[in-house]
Scaffold this motif. Structure first.
Motif, PDB file in Angstrom:
ATOM      1  N   VAL A 281       0.859  -1.178   0.000  1.00  0.00           N
ATOM      2  CA  VAL A 281       0.000   0.000   0.000  1.00  0.00           C
ATOM      3  C   VAL A 281       0.900   1.234   0.000  1.00  0.00           C
ATOM      4  O   VAL A 281       1.802   1.339   0.829  1.00  0.00           O
ATOM      5  CB  VAL A 281      -0.937   0.030   1.230  1.00  0.00           C
ATOM      6  N   VAL A 282       0.657   2.125  -0.953  1.00  0.00           N
ATOM      7  CA  VAL A 282       1.455   3.349  -1.070  1.00  0.00           C
ATOM      8  C   VAL A 282       0.537   4.552  -1.257  1.00  0.00           C
ATOM      9  O   VAL A 282      -0.623   4.411  -1.621  1.00  0.00           O
ATOM     10  CB  VAL A 282       2.459   3.267  -2.246  1.00  0.00           C
ATOM     11  N   ASN A 283       1.086   5.733  -1.034  1.00  0.00           N
ATOM     12  CA  ASN A 283       0.317   6.963  -1.198  1.00  0.00           C
ATOM     13  C   ASN A 283       0.229   7.400  -2.657  1.00  0.00           C
ATOM     14  O   ASN A 283      -0.772   7.972  -3.073  1.00  0.00           O
ATOM     15  CB  ASN A 283       0.941   8.098  -0.384  1.00  0.00           C
ATOM     16  N   ASP A 284       1.272   7.161  -3.417  1.00  0.00           N
ATOM     17  CA  ASP A 284       1.395   7.690  -4.777  1.00  0.00           C
ATOM     18  C   ASP A 284       0.932   6.661  -5.815  1.00  0.00           C
ATOM     19  O   ASP A 284       1.550   5.609  -5.972  1.00  0.00           O
ATOM     20  CB  ASP A 284       2.855   8.057  -5.008  1.00  0.00           C
ATOM     21  N   GLU A 285      -0.125   6.986  -6.536  1.00  0.00           N
ATOM     22  CA  GLU A 285      -0.688   6.057  -7.525  1.00  0.00           C
ATOM     23  C   GLU A 285       0.282   5.793  -8.679  1.00  0.00           C
ATOM     24  O   GLU A 285       0.361   4.675  -9.188  1.00  0.00           O
ATOM     25  CB  GLU A 285      -2.009   6.600  -8.066  1.00  0.00           C
ATOM     26  N   ASP A 286       1.047   6.809  -9.093  1.00  0.00           N
ATOM     27  CA  ASP A 286       2.025   6.617 -10.166  1.00  0.00           C
ATOM     28  C   ASP A 286       3.114   5.624  -9.744  1.00  0.00           C
ATOM     29  O   ASP A 286       3.528   4.771 -10.520  1.00  0.00           O
ATOM     30  CB  ASP A 286       2.670   7.939 -10.581  1.00  0.00           C
ATOM     31  N   PHE A 287       3.579   5.750  -8.499  1.00  0.00           N
ATOM     32  CA  PHE A 287       4.577   4.805  -7.994  1.00  0.00           C
ATOM     33  C   PHE A 287       3.994   3.398  -7.963  1.00  0.00           C
ATOM     34  O   PHE A 287       4.669   2.429  -8.329  1.00  0.00           O
ATOM     35  CB  PHE A 287       5.060   5.206  -6.601  1.00  0.00           C
ATOM     36  N   ALA A 288       2.745   3.267  -7.530  1.00  0.00           N
ATOM     37  CA  ALA A 288       2.098   1.955  -7.475  1.00  0.00           C
ATOM     38  C   ALA A 288       2.032   1.318  -8.861  1.00  0.00           C
ATOM     39  O   ALA A 288       2.284   0.122  -9.014  1.00  0.00           O
ATOM     40  CB  ALA A 288       0.696   2.084  -6.879  1.00  0.00           C
ATOM     41  N   ALA A 289       1.731   2.112  -9.878  1.00  0.00           N
ATOM     42  CA  ALA A 289       1.655   1.594 -11.243  1.00  0.00           C
ATOM     43  C   ALA A 289       3.036   1.132 -11.723  1.00  0.00           C
ATOM     44  O   ALA A 289       3.166   0.067 -12.332  1.00  0.00           O
ATOM     45  CB  ALA A 289       1.100   2.659 -12.180  1.00  0.00           C
ATOM     46  N   ARG A 290       4.070   1.915 -11.427  1.00  0.00           N
ATOM     47  CA  ARG A 290       5.433   1.517 -11.827  1.00  0.00           C
ATOM     48  C   ARG A 290       5.868   0.257 -11.075  1.00  0.00           C
ATOM     49  O   ARG A 290       6.517  -0.630 -11.649  1.00  0.00           O
ATOM     50  CB  ARG A 290       6.410   2.660 -11.568  1.00  0.00           C
ATOM     51  N   TYR A 291       5.532   0.161  -9.810  1.00  0.00           N
ATOM     52  CA  TYR A 291       5.866  -1.011  -9.005  1.00  0.00           C
ATOM     53  C   TYR A 291       5.184  -2.257  -9.572  1.00  0.00           C
ATOM     54  O   TYR A 291       5.800  -3.324  -9.658  1.00  0.00           O
ATOM     55  CB  TYR A 291       5.437  -0.772  -7.552  1.00  0.00           C
ATOM     56  N   ALA A 292       3.924  -2.130  -9.972  1.00  0.00           N
ATOM     57  CA  ALA A 292       3.195  -3.258 -10.558  1.00  0.00           C
ATOM     58  C   ALA A 292       3.872  -3.739 -11.837  1.00  0.00           C
ATOM     59  O   ALA A 292       4.012  -4.942 -12.065  1.00  0.00           O
ATOM     60  CB  ALA A 292       1.748  -2.862 -10.830  1.00  0.00           C
TER      61      ALA A 292
ATOM     62  N   LEU B  32       5.093 -11.761 -11.508  1.00  0.00           N
ATOM     63  CA  LEU B  32       3.848 -11.632 -10.762  1.00  0.00           C
ATOM     64  C   LEU B  32       2.865 -10.757 -11.529  1.00  0.00           C
ATOM     65  O   LEU B  32       3.210  -9.657 -11.945  1.00  0.00           O
ATOM     66  CB  LEU B  32       4.087 -11.010  -9.383  1.00  0.00           C
ATOM     67  N   ALA B  33       1.662 -11.261 -11.721  1.00  0.00           N
ATOM     68  CA  ALA B  33       0.604 -10.440 -12.305  1.00  0.00           C
ATOM     69  C   ALA B  33       0.111  -9.517 -11.192  1.00  0.00           C
ATOM     70  O   ALA B  33      -0.216  -9.964 -10.096  1.00  0.00           O
ATOM     71  CB  ALA B  33      -0.523 -11.316 -12.819  1.00  0.00           C
ATOM     72  N   ALA B  34       0.095  -8.231 -11.441  1.00  0.00           N
ATOM     73  CA  ALA B  34      -0.269  -7.271 -10.395  1.00  0.00           C
ATOM     74  C   ALA B  34      -1.477  -6.456 -10.816  1.00  0.00           C
ATOM     75  O   ALA B  34      -1.655  -6.148 -11.988  1.00  0.00           O
ATOM     76  CB  ALA B  34       0.909  -6.347 -10.117  1.00  0.00           C
ATOM     77  N   ARG B  35      -2.295  -6.130  -9.839  1.00  0.00           N
ATOM     78  CA  ARG B  35      -3.425  -5.246 -10.115  1.00  0.00           C
ATOM     79  C   ARG B  35      -3.449  -4.154  -9.046  1.00  0.00           C
ATOM     80  O   ARG B  35      -3.023  -4.357  -7.910  1.00  0.00           O
ATOM     81  CB  ARG B  35      -4.724  -6.026 -10.182  1.00  0.00           C
ATOM     82  N   LEU B  36      -3.953  -2.997  -9.433  1.00  0.00           N
ATOM     83  CA  LEU B  36      -4.035  -1.842  -8.541  1.00  0.00           C
ATOM     84  C   LEU B  36      -5.459  -1.672  -8.041  1.00  0.00           C
ATOM     85  O   LEU B  36      -6.407  -1.857  -8.801  1.00  0.00           O
ATOM     86  CB  LEU B  36      -3.618  -0.572  -9.271  1.00  0.00           C
ATOM     87  N   GLU B  37      -5.592  -1.295  -6.775  1.00  0.00           N
ATOM     88  CA  GLU B  37      -6.899  -1.008  -6.194  1.00  0.00           C
ATOM     89  C   GLU B  37      -6.800   0.254  -5.353  1.00  0.00           C
ATOM     90  O   GLU B  37      -5.849   0.403  -4.590  1.00  0.00           O
ATOM     91  CB  GLU B  37      -7.343  -2.152  -5.287  1.00  0.00           C
TER      92      GLU B  37
END
Length: 56
Positions: free
Chosen positions: A4-15, A24-29
């Motif tokens: 869980v992170v604050n920054d949505e752009d970082f989450a997308a890059r991490y995925a 790993l198949a990753a999805r964002l929520e």
């Protein structure tokens, strides 16, 4: 695996990195979680990763 992170752009890059490096198949929520400091819920992004296929 989840993060869980604050920054949505970082989450997308991490995925994308999870998928590219270890398969790993990753999805964002979108999520909210309580902040004791701010005394309110704060928004964030959850990255859920799971194996796209069995390793054997």
């Amino acid at each position: 695996m989840s993060l869980v992170v604050n920054d949505e752009d970082f989450a997308a890059r991490y995925a994308v990195c999870l998928t590219a490096t270890i398969g790993l198949a990753a999805r964002l929520e979108p999520v909210t979680r309580p902040s004791g400091y701010l005394q309110r819920d704060v928004p964030g992004s959850l990255v859920n990763g799971h194996l796209a296929r069995q390793p054997w």
